[in-house]
Enzyme design. Structure first.
Site, PDB file in Angstrom:
ATOM      1  CG  HIS A 144      -2.041   0.915   1.188  1.00  0.00           C
ATOM      2  ND1 HIS A 144      -3.235   0.615   0.586  1.00  0.00           N
ATOM      3  CD2 HIS A 144      -2.174   2.171   1.667  1.00  0.00           C
ATOM      4  CE1 HIS A 144      -4.051   1.641   0.694  1.00  0.00           C
ATOM      5  NE2 HIS A 144      -3.444   2.603   1.343  1.00  0.00           N
ATOM      6  CG  HIS A 189     -10.650   3.504   1.625  1.00  0.00           C
ATOM      7  ND1 HIS A 189     -11.145   3.897   2.834  1.00  0.00           N
ATOM      8  CD2 HIS A 189      -9.314   3.690   1.707  1.00  0.00           C
ATOM      9  CE1 HIS A 189     -10.153   4.333   3.601  1.00  0.00           C
ATOM     10  NE2 HIS A 189      -9.037   4.216   2.941  1.00  0.00           N
ATOM     11  CD  GLU A 230      -3.839   2.966   7.981  1.00  0.00           C
ATOM     12  OE1 GLU A 230      -4.945   2.795   7.447  1.00  0.00           O
ATOM     13  OE2 GLU A 230      -2.809   2.361   7.623  1.00  0.00           O
TER      14      GLU A 230
END
Lengths: 757, 228
Positions: free
Chosen positions: A53, A100, A317
């Site tokens: 990622h 996402h 996050e």
């Protein structure tokens, strides 16, 4: 090698590393970089920064082959948080798409909402005010209860976040196929406008400059989210629920206003949003770019809960946060702006010089102890993050799909045409997505020029109080027919780029640049990686041809499950175009009865990979539809001129559902009809429902017929055929009424809503 | 004549309203910050659309306590003009400047689309000189279902305080043309003094030829008219 820096945890082993997704050879490399064994905090840092990622380790070698430059590029791929394109008059458009997918698969509402939040932060962290959003969504079989739950959650998540944030959602695409039953795809796109020369950078330098964390407090949400996004989804995935973040659009709106205000002061050295991998990602990327180090005191970070471990604070996050490096001495000005907006703004450290042997180290303290000491450069993409050439192999199905023989499929009868027409108009892949888009605020900002002007791409004006009569606008679209890409990744990706360019061209805009969202399965599966490599090659060739460089985007691997295997390879193309003169904004709706309907571009005897073949005839194995990039390019240039010369009343590209659906979509907005004749040189099903590329449907005033034909036939030698005329009602093919206009509208407008309930 | 547009945290139609008034209608307009206590001499105060305080707790429930609302309420009580659009309407209802409540849409879903409005009140300056036809205006809300009790509804009707009702393209009022389930298809109302207006639809989103619809501009022009 022993760890010298104690973070209170046991010294990690290769086994710990594996659990964090770090390969044994990567663990050895970390030991080499540090000159010792990392402690748990440091290993966690490397595990997220070297996850797919953040590091693009399994994709970057191929991404580098994509065209990345044109005279309009102000920031090339990877240089900033988002691409930056010069649109003239001292303005630039910043735009990007991001996935996402994994969070949305488990918690669709928050997964999609935070996707919207993240992509918008990428835009405004550059100092650009977002002007519009798009999204590209893919779900499984819509009749399944689970799919309905996912659709409702994702749509509400996008709506609730985007609506409150106050940036219009002006377009998008939605596609259903069983390959997405377990792994839906949620790709969010945002575009913003910034003055050239006032772009904020994601960098950090100037010894002694203070480092601030601003926005939300830091919680335990989303920890190891980036690592989670780098794994297959399994029945164990629900145990990772805390890896899904929670969004707060109200906070994001305040952060937007405060961020743009501080950037405007000119006292910001660098700023980066905190998305994947949180504080560690921002501190390392900014420091690596500015070639300085940082000393950070994690005790100063505002947290939502007590007793957070250092690694939790570093990796969290939590949404709606930014890291800001400010000119020393200007602290009060910055603080004052955040106070005005009632936001946290806390100095957590300062910039320190690079050492003699490195380009800048990050020192993280907690409770007065040094808990991590890592070189920034070695953590990041383009620095020390690993880059792999993965093995790839052509899958067996590829040649098998090519064996498809159209002659083994019977053509449609007159009765069949009625059935196919009804099937396609009510199929969720083709029917109106009204049930979805009416839940999005598409008009806030009073900039959406498409609300009352239907067209193939959305057009947004650049509205500025200081120059109220400013005319230029940005056209934008997201496109990818993943069924084509699955059938042939090289051609399918070329088609995705071509369709995006075609949509912009049909709207009267000049295609400028691309952002891509590459959604694939597990890159360690050679057949999946082959799809990826072929798609990147196809995309690169098409972007080269259309002069639309790739400015950046996002790679999402591991969209595959233990039950359903990989999703269709889905390289979503987000493309922007310049609408220089809104007088040339073209619409897709037929305007008046008796206008002549023309097909521009050559028909083909082709039904491959069409919605008709796939879902009506239920033939799942066929190659990509007919496509010729030269023909496509020539067609676009001709369409552009037809619009500029005011020779056409409407323009609509022929895509999913073929010519018949294009005709219906042009007729329905004003409640009109059409009568056309098919061409006996072609199979009827291919002519009406085939999805061969490179075709555009236009309507022409009878008085302009001569001029229109002269331009296409005489000057340009572009294939074109008169199909028939616009009528007051009914869709008529070869003198037979296929369906009445109002009935067609009923099916088209309401089918998706009926399925979703 | 001076307009003021109040900016609450979470307002997102403030710039749209300023742009429409300033650029499309050529009026003097200033932004008013919710933490201040000064209306800056504005004659007409507008509470714009958006999600003030994130719509947390209940739409408009927190913004109603913003410092500047004291001055807005005083201004209204002195007979000064105040208008709330969408979230602004919700705030005015919470502040008690307009009667009734705005409930969750009957569909339970947020909805954004063009709808049609039929002007109603002959007593309110905002609507008295509008043509009796369907105006095409966008809505964008999740909580727009107007409701009040039977007595309240009777008062609104008896006093001619209903500004707009939802209708179809031909001006017919019906349940099918009611996009959120509002009582009696009510889309906007005035207070008994006819100096405070509230409406869920967004005229400022239909005030510019660039957007292909200027019906909203005709409605906003009435605001300028009331001040003359």
């Amino acid at each position: 090698m022993k760890s010298e820096i104690n973070d209170g945890n046991a010294i990690p082993t290769v086994e710990t590393a594996r659990k964090l997704g770090v390969l044994p050879e990567e663990f050895a490399r970390i030991e080499e970089i540090l000159g010792r064994t990392p402690n748990f905090t440091e290993l966690s840092i490397f595990s997220v920064m070297w996850s797919e990622h953040c590091s693009y380790k399994n994709s970057i070698v191929w991404l580098k082959t994509l065209p990345r430059d044109s005279d309009r590029m102000l920031a090339k791929a990877g240089e900033e948080n988002a691409g930056l394109v010069d649109i003239g008059d001292g303005l630039a458009c910043s735009f990007k798409i991001e996935s996402h997918n994994h969070p949305s698969a488990l918690e669709p509402y928050q997964g999609a909402a935070t996707g919207v939040g993240g992509i918008n932060r990428d835009i405004f962290t550059m100092g650009a005010r977002p002007i519009a959003q798009l999204n590209s969504l893919r779900f499984g079989n819509p009749e399944l209860a689970k799919t309905k739950w996912l659709v409702r959650g994702v749509v509400k998540g996008i709506g609730d976040y985007g609506n409150a944030f106050g940036i219009p959602t002006v377009g998008g695409e939605v596609f259903f196929d069983e390959c997405y039953n377990t792994n839906p795809l949620v790709n969010a796109f945002s575009a913003g406008i910034v003055e050239v020369g006032k772009v904020a950078k994601a960098t950090s330098y100037g010894v002694g400059n203070p480092v601030y964390i601003v926005g939300s407090a830091t919680g335990k949400d989303g920890i190891h989210g980036a690592t989670f996004a780098s794994e297959d989804i399994s029945d164990k995935s629900n145990e990772k629920l805390p890896a899904v973040q929670v969004g707060d659009p109200f906070m994001e709106k305040l952060l937007l206003e405060a961020t743009l205000e501080i950037i405007a002061t000119g006292h910001v050295i660098g700023i980066q949003d905190m998305g994947a991998a949180g504080i560690i990602c921002s501190t390392s990327e900014m420091s690596a770019k500015g070639e300085h180090g940082m000393v950070i005191d994690l005790d100063k970070v505002p947290t939502r809960q007590t007793n957070m471990h250092g690694w939790e604070i570093l990796l969290s996050e939590s949404q709606e946060r930014m890291l800001v490096v400010v000119q020393k001495g200007k602290e009060d000005i910055i603080q004052g702006i955040f106070d005005k907006w009632d936001l946290h703004c806390v100095q957590i450290g300062e910039v320190v010089p690079a050492g003699p042997d490195d380009a800048g180290r990050l020192h993280f303290y907690q409770h007065g102890e040094l808990i991590a000491d890592v070189p920034a450069h070695d953590l990041v993409l383009g620095g020390g993050a690993p880059q792999y050439h993965r093995e790839y192999r052509e899958p067996a199905y590829y040649q098998k799909f090519k064996e498809f023989d159209i002659d083994k499929i019977s053509d449609v009868s007159t009765e069949d045409i009625v059935k196919v027409a009804r099937h396609l108009l009510s199929h969720p892949n083709i029917a109106s997505k009204r049930w979805i888009y009416e839940q999005y605020d598409s008009m806030v900002g009073t900039a959406n020029r498409s609300t009352n002007r239907p067209s193939d791409a959305a057009v947004v004006r650049i509205r500025d109080v200081s120059r109220p009569d400013y005319k230029k606008g940005i056209a934008m679209t997201v496109d990818c027919n993943s069924r084509y890409v699955n059938a042939d990744p090289f051609i399918g990706a070329q088609i995705a780029v071509s369709e995006a360019a075609r949509n912009l061209t049909c709207t009267g805009a000049e295609p400028l640049a691309v952002t891509n969202n590459l959604n694939f399965g597990n890159p360690y599966v050679p057949e999946v990686y082959w799809q990826f490599v072929q798609a990147v090659k196809g995309m690169g060739a098409a972007c080269e041809k259309f002069g639309t460089p790739v400015t950046g985007g996002n790679v999402s691997f591991y969209n595959q499950s233990s039950d359903d295997g990989p999703v269709f390879p889905t390289p979503t193309i987000g493309m922007i175009g310049l609408m220089e003169d809104p007088a040339h904004q073209m619409t897709l709706d037929f305007k008046a009865t008796d206008d002549l309907i023309y097909l521009v571009g050559a028909p083909k005897n082709d039904i491959a990979s069409s919605e008709y073949l796939y879902s009506y005839r239920k033939v799942k194995e066929s190659p990509a539809p007919a496509f010729d990039m030269e023909e496509e390019y020539t067609l676009h240039q001709a369409v552009k001129q037809l619009i500029v010369k005011n020779l056409v009343q409407s323009v609509h590209d022929v895509s999913d559902g073929g010519l018949f659906v294009a005709l219906a979509e042009s007729a329905m907005p004003r409640g009109l009809g059409f009568q056309i004749a098919s061409d006996t040189n072609f199979r009827t099903d291919a002519y009406l429902f085939g999805e061969a590329q490179g075709r555009v449907l236009v309507s022409v005033k009878p008085a302009q017929q001569g001029e229109f034909q002269k331009y296409l036939g005489g000057d340009q030698k572009i294939p074109h055929a008169l199909l028939g005329t616009v009528t007051a009602q009914d869709f008529v093919v070869d003198q037979e009424v296929v369906i009445g206009t109002s009935e067609a509208r009923g099916l088209y407008d309401n089918s998706l809503g009926k399925i979703m309930g | 004549m001076k307009f003021g547009v109040v900016v609450f945290p979470g307002s997102n139609c403030d710039d749209d309203t300023v742009f429409a008034l300033q650029h499309n209608l050529g009026q003097e307009v200033v932004k008013l910050w919710h933490k201040d206590h000064d209306l800056q001499g504005c004659d007409f105060v507008i509470l714009p659309g958006g999600f003030s305080y994130g719509d947390y707790l209940r739409t408009g429930a927190i913004a109603r306590f913003s410092p500047l609302m004291n001055e807005v309420i005083e201004h209204a009580n002195r007979g000064g003009y105040v208008m709330g659009i969408c979230n602004g309407f919700q705030i005015l209802v919470e502040a008690g400047l307009l009667p009734g409540v705005l409930l969750r849409n009957l569909s339970q879903k947020y909805v954004c689309k063009n709808i049609h409005l039929l002007p109603q009140s002959k007593a309110a300056s905002l609507t008295s000189s509008l043509e009796s036809r369907a105006y095409t205006i966008p809505i964008a809300h999740g909580d727009g279902r107007y409701f009040t009790d039977a007595d309240g509804l009777k008062k609104l009707n008896d006093n001619d305080q209903v500004l707009f009702r939802y209708c179809d393209a031909d001006g017919n009022i019906s349940d099918e043309a009611n996009p959120n389930g509002s009582l009696d298809s009510i889309a906007g109302i005035a207070n008994a003094g006819f100096n405070v207006f509230g409406m869920m639809p967004h005229p400022e989103r239909a005030s510019d030829e660039a957007l292909g619809n200027a019906d909203g501009r005709i409605i906003l022009e009435q605001l300028v008219g009331v001040l003359v």
